[in-house]
Design a protein around this motif. Structure first.
Motif, PDB file in Angstrom:
ATOM      1  N   ASP A 153      52.224  61.370  81.145  1.00  0.00           N
ATOM      2  CA  ASP A 153      53.341  61.762  82.285  1.00  0.00           C
ATOM      3  C   ASP A 153      52.617  62.482  83.457  1.00  0.00           C
ATOM      4  N   ALA A 154      51.389  62.117  83.630  1.00  0.00           N
ATOM      5  CA  ALA A 154      50.484  63.094  84.578  1.00  0.00           C
ATOM      6  C   ALA A 154      50.826  62.605  85.930  1.00  0.00           C
ATOM      7  N   LEU A 155      51.413  61.143  85.919  1.00  0.00           N
ATOM      8  CA  LEU A 155      51.413  60.650  87.430  1.00  0.00           C
ATOM      9  C   LEU A 155      53.030  60.325  87.566  1.00  0.00           C
ATOM     10  N   ASP A 156      53.348  60.384  88.886  1.00  0.00           N
ATOM     11  CA  ASP A 156      54.666  60.157  89.419  1.00  0.00           C
ATOM     12  C   ASP A 156      54.781  58.588  89.567  1.00  0.00           C
ATOM     13  N   TRP A 157      55.021  57.690  88.492  1.00  0.00           N
ATOM     14  CA  TRP A 157      54.702  56.399  88.577  1.00  0.00           C
ATOM     15  C   TRP A 157      55.763  55.665  89.672  1.00  0.00           C
ATOM     16  N   ALA A 158      56.715  56.367  90.090  1.00  0.00           N
ATOM     17  CA  ALA A 158      57.610  55.919  91.148  1.00  0.00           C
ATOM     18  C   ALA A 158      56.848  55.691  92.457  1.00  0.00           C
ATOM     19  N   ARG A 159      55.706  56.470  92.630  1.00  0.00           N
ATOM     20  CA  ARG A 159      54.888  56.576  93.797  1.00  0.00           C
ATOM     21  C   ARG A 159      53.515  55.704  93.654  1.00  0.00           C
ATOM     22  N   VAL A 160      53.393  54.939  92.692  1.00  0.00           N
ATOM     23  CA  VAL A 160      52.167  54.255  92.193  1.00  0.00           C
ATOM     24  C   VAL A 160      52.182  52.797  92.823  1.00  0.00           C
ATOM     25  N   ALA A 161      51.451  52.091  93.168  1.00  0.00           N
ATOM     26  CA  ALA A 161      51.188  50.869  93.481  1.00  0.00           C
ATOM     27  C   ALA A 161      50.048  50.275  92.742  1.00  0.00           C
ATOM     28  N   LEU A 162      50.458  49.066  91.944  1.00  0.00           N
ATOM     29  CA  LEU A 162      49.030  48.512  91.015  1.00  0.00           C
ATOM     30  C   LEU A 162      48.742  47.538  91.951  1.00  0.00           C
ATOM     31  N   ILE A 163      47.614  47.117  91.858  1.00  0.00           N
ATOM     32  CA  ILE A 163      46.900  46.035  92.627  1.00  0.00           C
ATOM     33  C   ILE A 163      46.002  45.376  91.596  1.00  0.00           C
ATOM     34  N   PHE A 164      45.884  43.991  91.851  1.00  0.00           N
ATOM     35  CA  PHE A 164      44.895  43.220  90.950  1.00  0.00           C
ATOM     36  C   PHE A 164      43.538  42.846  91.712  1.00  0.00           C
ATOM     37  N   GLY A 165      42.835  43.005  91.199  1.00  0.00           N
ATOM     38  CA  GLY A 165      41.362  42.766  91.835  1.00  0.00           C
ATOM     39  C   GLY A 165      41.156  41.026  91.703  1.00  0.00           C
ATOM     40  N   ASP A 166      41.637  40.471  90.740  1.00  0.00           N
ATOM     41  CA  ASP A 166      41.385  39.124  90.288  1.00  0.00           C
ATOM     42  C   ASP A 166      42.420  38.761  89.224  1.00  0.00           C
ATOM     43  N   GLU A 167      42.278  37.272  89.413  1.00  0.00           N
ATOM     44  CA  GLU A 167      43.379  36.870  88.211  1.00  0.00           C
ATOM     45  C   GLU A 167      42.767  35.451  87.724  1.00  0.00           C
ATOM     46  N   ARG A 168      42.890  35.075  86.422  1.00  0.00           N
ATOM     47  CA  ARG A 168      42.524  33.548  86.082  1.00  0.00           C
ATOM     48  C   ARG A 168      43.762  32.911  86.421  1.00  0.00           C
TER      49      ARG A 168
END
Ligand code: 6PG
Length: 251
Positions: free
Chosen positions: A60-75
């Protein structure tokens, strides 16, 4: 910036430290800019960090509603495939969060047209990092705040393998690349050096004796990125830290 090396006893200790650093970078980004953009590494090494991030005390340390997840790569496999990086992140992190992140920029590994998938991801990434106004071809208005990377025993990172033509990319941020020198032997999508090295900070997670030689090459002041792609982190002006276990030191 010259990369730093931090040593830990084992993968579990690295996972905890990585989660702690992700939260620290996130709290800082949210305070300074109101949004936290984190780049996720593929492979198996970061799984422990993702699970730690989605567990107490960090859950619960981050306000996930303001976090963007980006992928460095994908198979380039379907999202539910055992070798999909998106699948690992979904199971180890997303499924365990108290609320969904503001954005999860997943690469479309199922698209049979790799170039089309790369272009689509680049558009989504530019919208996230540059806003609708766009920016100069290679500059991100808001770079990735913290980029997690892994490293193979051959010195590859993301899906940038030794000798890859994508290593010479200067403006495109995403490329479709053929199978590399590490399993699984499937074509991939990968972020390229121009966007990776703009990250405000980079964390490289490395475990295992088989990566000892590549880690030495990665940290050496001299060396060739084409032969050891992880060396691209030396071009990042932000803080670069390798979290490695003692097994990489012959321990
Ligand atoms: C991938 C990764 C790749 C990975 C290294 C290390 O999709 O395979 O992005 O760069 O980080 O191959 O993989 P492990 O963590 O499984 O050793």
């Amino acid at each position: 910036m010259t990369p730093r090396l931090a040593l830990f006893d084992d993968a579990a200790a690295i996972a905890s430290e990585a989660a702690r650093r992700i939260v620290g970078a996130g709290v800082k980004a949210l305070w300074e800019r109101g949004r936290f953009r984190v780049g996720l590494s593929g492979g198996r090494t970061p799984e422990g960090a993702y699970r730690a991030l989605a567990s107490p005390p960090w859950l619960d340390a981050l306000d996930w509603a303001r976090v963007a997840l980006i992928f460095g790569d994908e198979r380039r496999v379907p999202a539910g495939h055992p070798e999909s990086n998106q699948r690992l992140v979904r199971e180890a992190l997303l499924a365990r969060l108290p609320r969904p992140p503001s954005a999860v920029l997943a690469m479309d590994g199922a698209d049979v047209d790799g170039d089309r998938a790369a272009k689509a991801y680049e558009e989504a990434l530019r919208a996230e990092l540059c806003g609708q106004g766009g920016a100069e071809a290679h500059l991100a208005a808001q770079p990735i705040d913290l980029l997690l990377l892994g490293m193979g025993a051959d010195g590859h990172t993301a899906s940038l393998f030794p000798g890859s033509t994508a290593l010479a990319e200067t403006t495109r941020w995403v490329a479709a690349v053929p199978p590399g020198s590490a399993p699984p032997p499937v074509p991939r999508l990968t972020l390229t050096p121009p966007i990776l090295i703009q990250s405000r900070a980079i964390l490289v997670l490395v475990t295992g004796a088989d990566k000892a030689r590549a880690l030495c090459r990665a940290l050496d002041e001299r060396g060739d990125e084409r032969a050891c792609p992880i060396r691209l982190v030396h071009r990042c002006p932000g803080e670069v830290t390798f979290l490695a276990d003692r097994a990489t030191q012959g321990g």
